[in-house]
Design a protein around this motif. Structure first.
Motif, short mmCIF file in Angstrom:
data_model
loop_
_atom_site.label_atom_id
_atom_site.label_comp_id
_atom_site.label_asym_id
_atom_site.label_seq_id
_atom_site.Cartn_x
_atom_site.Cartn_y
_atom_site.Cartn_z
N ALA A 197 0.82 -1.22 0.00
CA ALA A 197 0.00 0.00 0.00
C ALA A 197 0.85 1.26 0.00
CB ALA A 197 -0.92 0.00 1.21
N MET A 225 -3.33 5.47 5.37
CA MET A 225 -3.72 5.00 4.04
C MET A 225 -5.18 4.57 4.01
SD MET A 225 -1.19 5.54 2.12
CE MET A 225 -1.76 4.68 0.65
N TRP A 226 -5.66 3.96 5.06
CA TRP A 226 -7.01 3.43 5.07
C TRP A 226 -8.07 4.43 5.49
CZ3 TRP A 226 -4.75 -1.17 8.12
CH2 TRP A 226 -4.11 -2.05 7.23
N ASP A 227 -7.71 5.37 6.36
CA ASP A 227 -8.70 6.25 6.97
C ASP A 227 -8.71 7.68 6.46
OD1 ASP A 227 -9.43 4.11 8.48
OD2 ASP A 227 -8.47 4.80 10.33
N ALA A 244 -0.36 2.79 8.05
CA ALA A 244 -1.47 1.99 7.53
C ALA A 244 -2.80 2.68 7.80
CB ALA A 244 -1.45 0.60 8.15
N GLN A 245 -2.95 3.23 9.01
CA GLN A 245 -4.20 3.93 9.33
C GLN A 245 -4.36 5.15 8.43
OE1 GLN A 245 -4.93 4.71 13.46
NE2 GLN A 245 -6.88 5.68 13.03
N ASN A 280 1.87 0.95 11.87
CA ASN A 280 0.43 1.00 12.18
C ASN A 280 -0.14 2.37 11.85
OD1 ASN A 280 0.31 -1.63 13.09
ND2 ASN A 280 0.55 -1.08 15.24
#
Length: 156
Positions: free
Chosen positions: A50, A149-151, A146-147, A143
């Motif tokens: 990602a 990228m997702w949120d 990643a958050q 972490n």
């Protein structure tokens, strides 16, 4: 990352008492910690699918707490800040100030990502959709990224 100064048995201090936090641990020099944080970011942006290929600009301005900028696919800029001396009870206050600053001054395409050397939480702390913080260990930074990228909502 922090180091505990231990003078050995001559000072009648036990190593166990130092590790339990009875004496405050001394943090490394801010520039050493910034370098470690930057190297962690550089590594993490190359590994997960990602994040792979996202442009990362490392900033070496010693006078600023900003240490990097990451460009997300939707042209949002993630400004990465490093905080060595911010103790956990003061993290929320700093994040609130940053949130207010983003609201008043900066564009909607900016996100602030804080890496605090003294924050031990395994999960990132997301105050708003534009302000996020995490600890300095690579899994904590991963972490947090990643958050992001997702949120993070895409810019319109």
């Amino acid at each position: 990352m922090s180091f505990v100064l231990y003078d050995g048995p001559d000072r009648s201090e036990e190593l166990a008492s130092l590790l339990k936090g009875e004496n405050p641990a001394q943090l490394l020099d801010v520039e050493v910690l910034r370098a470690v944080g930057s190297l962690s970011l550089e590594y993490l942006v190359k590994e997960p699918a990602a994040l792979k290929g996202l442009p990362l600009e490392l900033i070496s301005n010693a006078g600023s707490s900003e240490c990097a900028r990451l460009l997300l696919p939707d042209a949002q800029v993630v400004r990465v800040y490093f905080g060595r001396d911010t103790r956990p009870p003061f993290v929320i206050r700093q994040l609130l100030a940053e949130s207010e600053q983003l609201f008043r001054v900066r564009s909607d395409s900016e996100v602030s990502f804080f890496v605090f050397a003294q924050l031990k939480s395994a999960l990132p702390l997301r105050l708003t959709n534009r302000v996020l913080s995490t600890g300095m260990r690579p899994p904590q930074i991963a972490n947090g990224l990643a958050q992001l990228m997702w949120d993070t909502p895409l810019s319109s």
